[in-house]
Design an enzyme around this catalytic site. Structure first.
Site, mmCIF file in Angstrom:
data_model
loop_
_atom_site.group_PDB
_atom_site.id
_atom_site.type_symbol
_atom_site.label_atom_id
_atom_site.label_comp_id
_atom_site.label_asym_id
_atom_site.label_seq_id
_atom_site.Cartn_x
_atom_site.Cartn_y
_atom_site.Cartn_z
ATOM 1 N N HIS A 152 0.526 -1.278 -0.127
ATOM 2 C CA HIS A 152 0.276 0.130 -0.265
ATOM 3 C C HIS A 152 0.954 1.607 0.155
ATOM 4 O O HIS A 152 1.842 0.756 0.253
ATOM 5 C CB HIS A 152 -0.340 -0.104 1.513
ATOM 6 C CG HIS A 152 -0.354 0.110 2.440
ATOM 7 N ND1 HIS A 152 -0.106 1.350 3.310
ATOM 8 C CD2 HIS A 152 -0.091 -0.833 3.704
ATOM 9 C CE1 HIS A 152 0.360 0.422 4.608
ATOM 10 N NE2 HIS A 152 -0.094 -0.645 4.657
ATOM 11 N N CYS A 168 2.734 -4.694 7.048
ATOM 12 C CA CYS A 168 2.635 -4.445 5.391
ATOM 13 C C CYS A 168 3.858 -4.020 4.858
ATOM 14 O O CYS A 168 4.709 -3.967 5.105
ATOM 15 C CB CYS A 168 1.329 -3.767 5.733
ATOM 16 S SG CYS A 168 -0.077 -4.410 5.745
#
Length: 197
Positions: A152, A168
């Site tokens: 992301h 992440c």
């Protein structure tokens, strides 16, 4: 007997102190997750973490993503010994992992719902945050398998090249938007912790 009781009380006090310190440490704000902070687009990335075409030997098919957490790079295989290399932020100690997954979903300006295990570690986080410039997921997100992990964007471009996330992989918003346009749902993603020899 008195010395023994005194020793027991000292051990109990020490354990209590260690538990309170570890709990307060666990609840310290994660520098990587600052909901509401607007990205400072004037941050200059170290040249090593700027998007660039590089030589990269791989037997993987063009379009495959290879993430090297040790190098803090994401490679999009182009074929003919080349790859597009992006600088990334990765999971902090205890939150790094490796595996083989596929992109199962993509979202522009994604909403953020921190998973329950993240809320336990960081109870100050919002339970939901609508997508937008202050959202820690940034401009785009690509969801990895059925896990809670994503590739992301970020509202903290200064964290690229560091290990601060909860697992992440983050890119600056311009880079994640570029990658998002290049890869479809179903893209193979290989996550490696150690560089290959």
């Amino acid at each position: 007997m008195t010395k023994f009781r005194h020793l027991i009380w000292m051990v109990i006090a020490a354990v209590g102190l260690m538990l309170s310190v570890s709990q307060s440490f666990a609840q310290q704000p994660d520098v990587g997750d600052q909901p509401g902070l607007l990205a400072d687009d004037s941050v200059e990335l170290d040249p090593e973490y700027r998007k660039q075409m590089v030589y990269y030997r791989s037997t993987e098919a063009p379009g495959t993503i290879i993430i090297s957490t040790a190098e803090r790079h994401l490679y999009l295989i182009q074929g003919n010994g080349r790859a597009l290399r992006y600088g990334i932020g990765v999971g902090r100690d205890g939150f790094q992992w490796q595996g083989l997954l596929n992109i199962t979903r993509k979202a522009e300006w994604p909403d953020w719902t921190p998973p329950p295990e993240m809320i336990v570690r960081q109870p100050y986080l919002p339970r939901f945050m609508a997508g937008g410039p202050g959202n820690p997921l940034g401009a785009r997100a690509m969801y990895l398998g059925t896990t809670v992990y994503r590739i992301h964007g970020t509202n903290r471009p200064d964290t690229i090249g560091t290990a601060v996330s909860s697992g992440c992989f983050r890119l600056v918003n311009a880079d994640v938007a570029d990658l998002y346009e290049r890869v479809p749902v179903g893209t193979k993603v290989i996550v490696r912790q150690k560089p290959e020899l």
